[in-house]
Every structure is written in structure tokens, then in C-alpha cells.
Design a protein around this motif. Structure first.
Motif, mmCIF file in Angstrom:
data_model
loop_
_atom_site.group_PDB
_atom_site.id
_atom_site.type_symbol
_atom_site.label_atom_id
_atom_site.label_comp_id
_atom_site.label_asym_id
_atom_site.label_seq_id
_atom_site.Cartn_x
_atom_site.Cartn_y
_atom_site.Cartn_z
ATOM 1 N N PRO A 14 14.214 12.988 -13.458
ATOM 2 C CA PRO A 14 13.691 12.316 -14.464
ATOM 3 C C PRO A 14 12.064 12.810 -14.792
ATOM 4 O O PRO A 14 11.573 12.807 -13.626
ATOM 5 N N GLN A 15 11.613 12.756 -15.803
ATOM 6 C CA GLN A 15 10.419 13.351 -15.907
ATOM 7 C C GLN A 15 9.166 12.576 -15.069
ATOM 8 O O GLN A 15 8.460 13.083 -14.504
ATOM 9 N N ARG A 16 9.315 11.240 -15.170
ATOM 10 C CA ARG A 16 8.428 10.183 -14.535
ATOM 11 C C ARG A 16 8.356 10.577 -12.834
ATOM 12 O O ARG A 16 7.192 10.573 -12.277
ATOM 13 N N LEU A 17 9.509 10.672 -12.494
ATOM 14 C CA LEU A 17 9.628 10.947 -10.960
ATOM 15 C C LEU A 17 9.075 12.472 -10.749
ATOM 16 O O LEU A 17 8.414 12.314 -9.604
ATOM 17 N N ALA A 18 9.252 13.254 -11.406
ATOM 18 C CA ALA A 18 8.834 14.637 -11.216
ATOM 19 C C ALA A 18 7.356 14.605 -11.026
ATOM 20 O O ALA A 18 6.634 15.257 -10.163
ATOM 21 N N GLN A 19 6.799 14.080 -12.248
ATOM 22 C CA GLN A 19 5.199 13.855 -12.287
ATOM 23 C C GLN A 19 4.663 13.041 -10.983
ATOM 24 O O GLN A 19 3.770 13.748 -10.042
ATOM 25 N N ALA A 20 5.298 12.081 -10.643
ATOM 26 C CA ALA A 20 4.891 11.266 -9.672
ATOM 27 C C ALA A 20 4.988 12.105 -8.175
ATOM 28 O O ALA A 20 4.288 11.922 -7.152
ATOM 29 N N TRP A 21 6.238 12.812 -8.099
ATOM 30 C CA TRP A 21 6.292 13.650 -6.786
ATOM 31 C C TRP A 21 5.261 14.707 -6.592
ATOM 32 O O TRP A 21 4.842 14.928 -5.305
ATOM 33 N N LEU A 22 5.145 15.297 -7.764
ATOM 34 C CA LEU A 22 3.925 16.407 -7.424
ATOM 35 C C LEU A 22 2.593 15.799 -7.372
ATOM 36 O O LEU A 22 1.959 16.355 -6.324
ATOM 37 N N ALA A 51 0.852 -1.162 0.053
ATOM 38 C CA ALA A 51 -0.072 -0.101 -0.016
ATOM 39 C C ALA A 51 0.760 1.259 -0.067
ATOM 40 O O ALA A 51 0.658 2.258 -0.702
ATOM 41 N N GLU A 52 1.995 1.117 0.639
ATOM 42 C CA GLU A 52 2.762 2.374 0.843
ATOM 43 C C GLU A 52 3.553 2.678 -0.420
ATOM 44 O O GLU A 52 3.968 3.740 -0.796
ATOM 45 N N TRP A 53 3.873 1.554 -1.167
ATOM 46 C CA TRP A 53 4.652 1.558 -2.511
ATOM 47 C C TRP A 53 3.773 1.970 -3.562
ATOM 48 O O TRP A 53 4.216 2.421 -4.608
ATOM 49 N N ALA A 54 2.541 1.745 -3.406
ATOM 50 C CA ALA A 54 1.464 1.946 -4.542
ATOM 51 C C ALA A 54 1.845 3.148 -5.159
ATOM 52 O O ALA A 54 1.850 3.143 -6.842
ATOM 53 N N PRO A 55 2.165 4.449 -5.014
ATOM 54 C CA PRO A 55 2.358 5.425 -5.793
ATOM 55 C C PRO A 55 3.579 5.535 -6.622
ATOM 56 O O PRO A 55 3.965 6.406 -7.332
ATOM 57 N N PHE A 56 4.352 4.713 -6.147
ATOM 58 C CA PHE A 56 5.937 4.593 -6.875
ATOM 59 C C PHE A 56 5.861 3.298 -7.657
ATOM 60 O O PHE A 56 6.832 3.327 -8.481
ATOM 61 N N VAL A 57 5.075 2.552 -7.654
ATOM 62 C CA VAL A 57 4.932 1.447 -8.695
ATOM 63 C C VAL A 57 5.195 1.697 -10.009
ATOM 64 O O VAL A 57 6.250 1.016 -10.532
ATOM 65 N N ALA A 58 4.719 2.906 -10.720
ATOM 66 C CA ALA A 58 4.823 3.063 -12.092
ATOM 67 C C ALA A 58 6.164 3.798 -12.345
ATOM 68 O O ALA A 58 6.743 4.107 -13.407
ATOM 69 N N LEU A 59 7.076 3.769 -11.177
ATOM 70 C CA LEU A 59 8.569 4.438 -11.483
ATOM 71 C C LEU A 59 9.500 3.548 -11.889
ATOM 72 O O LEU A 59 10.558 3.644 -11.761
#
Ligand code: FDA
Length: 403
Positions: free
Chosen positions: A296-304, A205-213
Motif C-alpha cells: 500500500p502506498q502509505r506504507l511504502a512512503q512510511a517505510w522509506l 514513542a516507538e509507534w509514532a512513525p506508524f500512527v499515520a498508517l
């Protein structure tokens, strides 16, 4: 009963090197290994090219409950000594990154080197051959015990036994707890073994926002551990489906204890507060595009998305408070791993035979004269980058000098 001077158990990096050195000094050496294939860990090391040492190895690159233990052996057989040996065997090598030396062709060349050195020392090798039991026999009037070893190929007697059976990682290629069991049998305390140089995993659950990275890689500064055992590395980090890997995380994993938090700074050396407030004052880019000039763009998007910040907001319109919070999260991302990928994926074992009962000059047990422990089974663990092999060579050499 076969009689020799020395039995070395474990024909991996430390055992092969120690057996060769002892043999070349005139000892009759029998080397025993239970695996079908010789030195499998060397073969798979360094992506098949064996990072056989680190040019700049010092005791600071190792951790142990007793950080001073490795000093003597590392000083007496240095990375320069092993490099000279590699050169004598005409093996071409190159430096990849920060003193890490790899074979140009294949790790098999290091195995061949060790085998030739063993031949020069007339080392006899029994492999595959299982060791069933090891006993010390006190003889009347003898200062030190002799050792009896029951093996698949019959009993052996020796005045010295060297335990070089390595650590617990990668059981499918022959790793066992043999060395730890022998240590316990002779009354040696152990430092709890744990997987090290290993990827870290998180709650789903904690990792779900980062799986796409998964697959995103970037340089970070990572801090791990606590008190004297705290360490900081600037290396690459890799997002995976289950957590974090890459050299930064492998290094940090060796210092991480369950329950502890890692701290990660993206783009090390960047003062995020200053960088983002300057961008707010001078840049007309959207927040997402601005961040993607640093990450990296994917990280920037996920972070925001994680911070609930709209990517398309022009920099001058981003309020100060969320910008400051964003800067703080990029300078010090605190995250608590749920665990590691375990022994299957670990490169080394941290912990092992406690060094308090081993002589740092000879690797000899203080509890059982004539019994020695070398290599990864001992509580000395190197960083990523050729240091663990350097410990195998150095501890094997120190031991061989004393046999
Ligand atoms: P090692 O594991 O080399 O040898 C132990 C031997 O004992 C084996 O041959 C085993 O079969 C034998 N044995 C075990 N139990 C036995 C039993 N019951 N009876 C008889 N024999 C037994 N390090 C580095 O410095 N540079 C690198 O590039 C890498 N790369 C790397 C990649 C991967 C995938 C792994 C898993 C590890 C590395 N390492 C590394 C770490 C390095 O391989 C390791 O630290 C050394 O091989 C340790 O040397 P030892 O001789 O102590 O154990």
C-alpha cells in the motif's frame, strides 16, 4: 433443597450444549447463569453472524500447556457433527475464509438452536441467578461426593457439577473468574490466564512513525512465541493508532509473551532482495513508486522515511547497501509490543484450569469426582476462525456423555 442429577453453571456456548446433551441422555439438568441475557458472547461473535465452527478443525489449531489434551474430545465431536446439527435446524450458513463457517442471517440462530436442544432435554434454567458457594459433601458409604450449591434462588444438591463459566474477556457482558476460583477451591493448578486473540500495542514513542498508517491493511507472514510455542501465520495485518491488529496479529497474540519480539514479512512469498535488485536493473521508476507496486502506498512512503531513503530516487541510482537493508526490513520486521489491548478487547482467554488434573475423555476433575470443567475456562485455546466454539461444543459433548 432442590435435587437434580447435574448442575451446569454458565449458560454460554459450552454450558448450553452440554446441558442439552446431558438432558437428552436422560439426566435431570439445572442450568444456572448470573447474566440477564442468554449467551451474549455467541450473540456478539463473528460480527453478529457467529463463526460457529471451522470445517477443518484439528488439534493443531489449538494451544495449551498440554497440546494433546484436546484430541479425544475433538475427535469424538467434530465440526462435521456440529454442521449436521446446524443443518438439522435448517440454519443457512456460508464459508467465509479457510473453513470458517458463519450463519447467513444472525448469531441468534445458534442461540435459538441451543435453546431448542435444551428444551428437548427438559433442561431447567435459572437465569439470572448468582451462585454464592459450591461445596462437596462426602456421604457415608457413597463412592463419590454430592455437591451443594448455594444460589440466589435457594440451595441445590447434585451428584455432578459442570463449570462452564468461560474466560475473562469482555467483563461488561458477564465474564467472571468464577471458574478459576472454583478450580483453586478444589486444589486445581491454573495456567496463568492472559488475553489472547487480542490487538497488540506499542510504546507511544516507538509507534509514532506508524500512527499515520492507521487503517492500512495488507497480507503478511507473522511469527510469534518461542520454542515449541512458536507459531507462524499468513493473514491480514491492520495498522491501528496504538499498534497492530487484524487476523494476523490476533493469531500471533495468542503465542506472544511479554518481552518477546514479533517478526513480520510483508508480501509473503516475495524474495525482497531479488525483487528489489531486479527492479534496480530493469525499472526506471522512482524508489517510492517501485515499492508501491508491492505495498500500500502509505506504507511504502512510511517505510522509506523510516529507513531515511528518498522516495524520488530513480531505482538505478539507489545504492546496493541501503537497498539490501530495505529488503531485509521488509522480509523480517522485528518489533516488540509493549502489551495487549487487554480483557476488554480480547476474544478469548489463554491459560485457565490446568489440564493435568482433568480427564481428557470426561472433562472430570481428578481431584473432585463429579466436578467437570468445559469450554474456555480450561487451558485449551483455539485459533481465530470458529475453533473456540468447536472446543466449547466438543468439550461439552465429551462431558455430557460421562454425566
Ligand atoms: P461463554 O463466555 O460463552 O459462557 C460463559 C457463561 O458463563 C456466560 O453466559 C456467563 O454469563 C456465565 N458466567 C460467568 N460467570 C458466572 C458466574 N459467576 N455465575 C454464573 N454464570 C456465570 N469464537 C468462535 O469460535 N467464533 C467466533 O466467531 C467468535 N467470536 C467472538 C467474538 C468476540 C467479541 C468474543 C469476545 C469472543 C468470540 N469468540 C468466538 C470466542 C467464543 O465466544 C468463546 O470462546 C466461547 O463463547 C466460550 O464458550 P464458554 O461456554 O466456555 O464461555
Amino acid at each position: 433443597m432442590k435435587r437434580v442429577d447435574v448442575v451446569v453453571i454458565g449458560a454460554g456456548a459450552a454450558g448450553l450444549f452440554c446441558a442439552a446433551q446431558a438432558g437428552q441422555r436422560g439426566a435431570r439438568v439445572l442450568l444456572i447463569d448470573h447474566a440477564d441475557k442468554i449467551a451474549e458472547k455467541i450473540r456478539i461473535s463473528g460480527g453478529g453472524r457467529c463463526n460457529f465452527t471451522n470445517r477443518d478443525a484439528t488439534p493443531a489449531n489449538f494451544h495449551s500447556r498440554n497440546p494433546h489434551f484436546c484430541r479425544s474430545a475433538l475427535a469424538r465431536y467434530t465440526s462435521q457433527d456440529f454442521i449436521a446439527l446446524v443443518q438439522r435446524h435448517r440454519i443457512a450458513f456460508h464459508e467465509k475464509h479457510r473453513g470458517q463457517l458463519f450463519c447467513d442471517d444472525s448469531s441468534q440462530q445458534i442461540i435459538d438452536l441451543l435453546m431448542r436442544e435444551c428444551e428437548d432435554g427438559n433442561v431447567e434454567r435459572w437465569q439470572p441467578c448468582a451462585v454464592r458457594a459450591l461445596r462437596a459433601r462426602e456421604g457415608a458409604g457413597e463412592r463419590a461426593p454430592r455437591y451443594e450449591i448455594d444460589t440466589d434462588r435457594g440451595p441445590v444438591e447434585a451428584r455432578s457439577v459442570v463449570i462452564a463459566t468461560g474466560g475473562l474477556p469482555v467483563p461488561k457482558i458477564g465474564a467472571t473468574d468464577f471458574g478459576l476460583r472454583i478450580a483453586k477451591q478444589f486444589g486445581h493448578p491454573l495456567v496463568e490466564p492472559r488475553p489472547a486473540l487480542v490487538p497488540l500495542v506499542f510504546d507511544a514513542a516507538e509507534w509514532a512513525p506508524f500512527v499515520a498508517l492507521a487503517g492500512v491493511s495488507l497480507e503478511v507472514e507473522i511469527s510469534s512465541g518461542s520454542g515449541k510455542q512458536r507459531a507462524r501465520f499468513v493473514e491480514d495485518l491492520l495498522f491501528t493508532h496504538r499498534g497492530l491488529s487484524g487476523p494476523a496479529v490476533l493469531q500471533a497474540s495468542s503465542y506472544w509473551q511479554p518481552g518477546e519480539t514479533l517478526q513480520i514479512a510483508f508480501a509473503p512469498g516475495t524474495d525482497w532482495c531479488q525483487t528489489l535488485s531486479r527492479a534496480k536493473a530493469t525499472s526506471r521508476r522512482q524508489l517510492g513508486n517501485e515499492l508501491a507496486t508491492h505495498l500500500p502506498q502509505r506504507l511504502a512512503q512510511a517505510w522509506l522515511a523510516r529507513g531515511g531513503l528518498p522516495e524520488d530516487k530513480p531505482m538505478p541510482e539507489v545504492a546496493d547497501k541501503p537497498l539490501r537493508q530495505l529488503a531485509e526490513s521488509l522480509s523480517a520486521w522485528r518489533i516488540a509490543p509493549a502489551g495487549t489491548e487487554g480483557w476488554k478487547k480480547a476474544e478469548v482467554m489463554a491459560g485457565g484450569v490446568d489440564t493435568r488434573e482433568i480427564d481428557s475423555k470426561t472433562m472430570e476433575s481428578r481431584r473432585a469426582p463429579g466436578l467437570h470443567f468445559i469450554g474456555e475456562v480450561v487451558d485449551v485455546t483455539g485459533w481465530l476462525g470458529g475453533y473456540n466454539f468447536q472446543w466449547a461444543w466438543a468439550s461439552g459433548y465429551a462431558c455430557a456423555e460421562a454425566l
